[in-house]
Motif scaffolding. Sequence first.
Motif, PDB file in Angstrom:
ATOM      1  N   MET A 172      41.498  85.658  56.055  1.00 10.73           N
ATOM      2  CA  MET A 172      41.524  84.617  55.035  1.00 10.73           C
ATOM      3  C   MET A 172      40.138  83.988  54.953  1.00 10.73           C
ATOM      4  O   MET A 172      39.572  83.602  55.976  1.00 10.73           O
ATOM      5  CB  MET A 172      42.550  83.534  55.392  1.00 10.73           C
ATOM      6  CG  MET A 172      43.999  83.932  55.165  1.00 10.73           C
ATOM      7  SD  MET A 172      44.374  84.394  53.447  1.00 10.73           S
ATOM      8  CE  MET A 172      44.170  82.812  52.615  1.00 10.73           C
ATOM      9  N   VAL A 173      39.607  83.913  53.733  1.00 11.77           N
ATOM     10  CA  VAL A 173      38.263  83.377  53.582  1.00 11.77           C
ATOM     11  C   VAL A 173      38.204  82.455  52.371  1.00 11.77           C
ATOM     12  O   VAL A 173      39.093  82.455  51.527  1.00 11.77           O
ATOM     13  CB  VAL A 173      37.212  84.499  53.367  1.00 11.77           C
ATOM     14  CG1 VAL A 173      37.034  85.326  54.635  1.00 11.77           C
ATOM     15  CG2 VAL A 173      37.596  85.377  52.191  1.00 11.77           C
ATOM     16  N   VAL A 174      37.122  81.659  52.359  1.00  9.73           N
ATOM     17  CA  VAL A 174      36.776  80.931  51.143  1.00  9.73           C
ATOM     18  C   VAL A 174      35.432  81.473  50.692  1.00  9.73           C
ATOM     19  O   VAL A 174      34.478  81.495  51.472  1.00  9.73           O
ATOM     20  CB  VAL A 174      36.689  79.414  51.395  1.00  9.73           C
ATOM     21  CG1 VAL A 174      36.177  78.714  50.137  1.00  9.73           C
ATOM     22  CG2 VAL A 174      38.046  78.860  51.804  1.00  9.73           C
ATOM     23  N   ALA A 175      35.397  81.980  49.443  1.00  8.21           N
ATOM     24  CA  ALA A 175      34.156  82.547  48.921  1.00  8.21           C
ATOM     25  C   ALA A 175      33.623  81.619  47.848  1.00  8.21           C
ATOM     26  O   ALA A 175      34.380  81.019  47.075  1.00  8.21           O
ATOM     27  CB  ALA A 175      34.415  83.929  48.348  1.00  8.21           C
ATOM     28  N   TYR A 176      32.293  81.466  47.831  1.00  2.00           N
ATOM     29  CA  TYR A 176      31.676  80.691  46.771  1.00  2.00           C
ATOM     30  C   TYR A 176      30.760  81.626  45.994  1.00  2.00           C
ATOM     31  O   TYR A 176      30.062  82.453  46.593  1.00  2.00           O
ATOM     32  CB  TYR A 176      30.863  79.526  47.345  1.00  2.00           C
ATOM     33  CG  TYR A 176      30.073  78.781  46.288  1.00  2.00           C
ATOM     34  CD1 TYR A 176      30.693  77.808  45.504  1.00  2.00           C
ATOM     35  CD2 TYR A 176      28.734  79.084  46.053  1.00  2.00           C
ATOM     36  CE1 TYR A 176      29.980  77.145  44.525  1.00  2.00           C
ATOM     37  CE2 TYR A 176      28.019  78.424  45.064  1.00  2.00           C
ATOM     38  CZ  TYR A 176      28.651  77.448  44.295  1.00  2.00           C
ATOM     39  OH  TYR A 176      27.958  76.798  43.314  1.00  2.00           O
ATOM     40  N   GLY A 177      30.773  81.509  44.647  1.00  2.00           N
ATOM     41  CA  GLY A 177      29.896  82.356  43.856  1.00  2.00           C
ATOM     42  C   GLY A 177      30.129  82.139  42.375  1.00  2.00           C
ATOM     43  O   GLY A 177      30.780  81.165  41.969  1.00  2.00           O
ATOM     44  N   ARG A 178      29.590  83.057  41.590  1.00  2.00           N
ATOM     45  CA  ARG A 178      29.798  82.932  40.149  1.00  2.00           C
ATOM     46  C   ARG A 178      30.560  84.175  39.673  1.00  2.00           C
ATOM     47  O   ARG A 178      30.432  85.262  40.254  1.00  2.00           O
ATOM     48  CB  ARG A 178      28.467  82.795  39.422  1.00  2.00           C
ATOM     49  CG  ARG A 178      27.576  83.990  39.568  1.00  2.00           C
ATOM     50  CD  ARG A 178      26.159  83.706  39.084  1.00  2.00           C
ATOM     51  NE  ARG A 178      25.318  84.836  39.444  1.00  2.00           N
ATOM     52  CZ  ARG A 178      25.148  85.918  38.652  1.00  2.00           C
ATOM     53  NH1 ARG A 178      25.735  85.969  37.477  1.00  2.00           N
ATOM     54  NH2 ARG A 178      24.398  86.910  39.056  1.00  2.00           N
ATOM     55  N   ILE A 179      31.358  83.965  38.643  1.00  2.00           N
ATOM     56  CA  ILE A 179      32.124  85.071  38.094  1.00  2.00           C
ATOM     57  C   ILE A 179      31.458  85.517  36.809  1.00  2.00           C
ATOM     58  O   ILE A 179      31.170  84.712  35.923  1.00  2.00           O
ATOM     59  CB  ILE A 179      33.584  84.655  37.821  1.00  2.00           C
ATOM     60  CG1 ILE A 179      34.276  84.351  39.165  1.00  2.00           C
ATOM     61  CG2 ILE A 179      34.327  85.759  37.068  1.00  2.00           C
ATOM     62  CD1 ILE A 179      35.677  83.820  39.013  1.00  2.00           C
ATOM     63  N   THR A 180      31.171  86.806  36.756  1.00  2.00           N
ATOM     64  CA  THR A 180      30.551  87.308  35.538  1.00  2.00           C
ATOM     65  C   THR A 180      30.988  88.750  35.321  1.00  2.00           C
ATOM     66  O   THR A 180      31.699  89.321  36.148  1.00  2.00           O
ATOM     67  CB  THR A 180      29.012  87.156  35.607  1.00  2.00           C
ATOM     68  OG1 THR A 180      28.447  87.581  34.367  1.00  2.00           O
ATOM     69  CG2 THR A 180      28.427  87.982  36.723  1.00  2.00           C
TER      70      THR A 180
END
Lengths: 78, 406
Positions: free
Chosen positions: B78-86
């Motif tokens: 289980m993780v929390v990912a941060y980023g942008r969706i494109t």
Amino acid sequence: MPTKKQLSFEDSMKRLEEIVARLDSGEAPLEEALALFEEGSGLIRTCSAALDKAEQKVHKLLPGPDGAPVEAEMEEMP
Amino acid sequence: MNARPVYSVTQINNYIKGMLDSDRVLTGVFIRGEISNYKVYPSGHHYFSLKDEGGAIRCVLFRREASSLRFRPQSGMMVVAYGRITVFPRDGAYQLYVSVLQPDGVGDLHVAFEQLKARLSAEGLFDLEHKKPLPKYPKRIALVTSPAGAAVRDMLRILGARWPMAEAYVVPCRVQGAEAPAEIAGAIAWVNAYRLADLIITGRGGGSMEDLWCFNDEGVARAIYASEIPVISAVGHEPDVTIADYVADLRAATPSNAAELAVPDQNEEYARLDYLKRRLAKAGGERLRQERIRLDRFSRCRALQDPMTWVQDRRVLLDYQRDRLTHALTAALGEDRERFARLAASLDALSPLKVLSRGYAIARGPLGVVRSVKDAAPGDELNLKVSDGDLSCTVNGRADSPGKGE
């Protein structure tokens, strides 16, 4: 039997324990007992002296240009 | 339909991409989910999906971002990912371009710690058989630590108070920050390469988990493992346990504690010497006393004081012994004579000749002495021995005694 003088502190203590145990057992012939007693007294003197005169030596070591250790000043030591 | 413009695939993909790229939410979003299909490509980029019970989203973690990960992502985590969706226009699929990835719930440091610990443990780096014994009286102690911290001062103070005989060598290195692990590992290897000490203490004072992090470094762990000189680890405060602590030959709770464990206390050694001195004096004195007692006994003995008396005593004793010997011999001879007569008489009574003289005969046939009618057959020659000679006879017949035999 160890040869001559200048045993390390550790070896001196070990030898001293041996001597006392041998004397305690009463198995040593008189000649040997006297020699052991003398050796033991000598060891006690040198060990005590080693403790008495020990003074902490602190060095700072850094690798020199060729990697070999070079001593540096311990500037910020109290 | 014809009134509407017709777009090419590329055009529409780019249109969608433009929409997503200008969306305030999608340009910087945290997403929680479970990793699946985690794959590292030869390019160094990591590809995976994040999923929950309702769906999944494709994710990319580029090599540059992946290299700063402190734990190893795995499918199922289980993780929390941060980023942008494109949108990736080539296949028209949108995905999350991850810039930060963290384990959910626990910190990434924690996960990294557990992962490294499990890996090194499986490799045997913590095995007790590998632990080296510490020298009892170290002569040279290398302190692989920061030369500026309170830790080094504490250690030197305690080493000096307990066992000033040991020389202390401070091998300076950073114990915090990105360069620290390489410096610590390098210092340990260097002390080994030049045999600068017979004991190494490495550590630092307390701090946050991040501060202590260099002692959870794999390189530091391997340097400690490879060290032929015994290593005491001394990191932080009592409850802090680092990977270095597991690999070290001995774990000290604090730097001060490491100094205490490293050397004996000179006061105890003084006491030990004192004790040995007293025992030596006692054993030696006792021995001399005993020898003196023995000597006294000898010197009091009459033989040494008056040798002639001793000779006279021996002369009297000799006479007395000679007398006793003569008596004993005579008595012994008388006894023997009597015994001989007794034995001769009993021997006589047992003699077979004595029996023959009373009318008995010994018959010998072809099978030896005849004891039974079966030992001879009619016609056999028999020899009869009587008291004064032999008779040759022939068997004429045979009769069993009634009631005897079979």
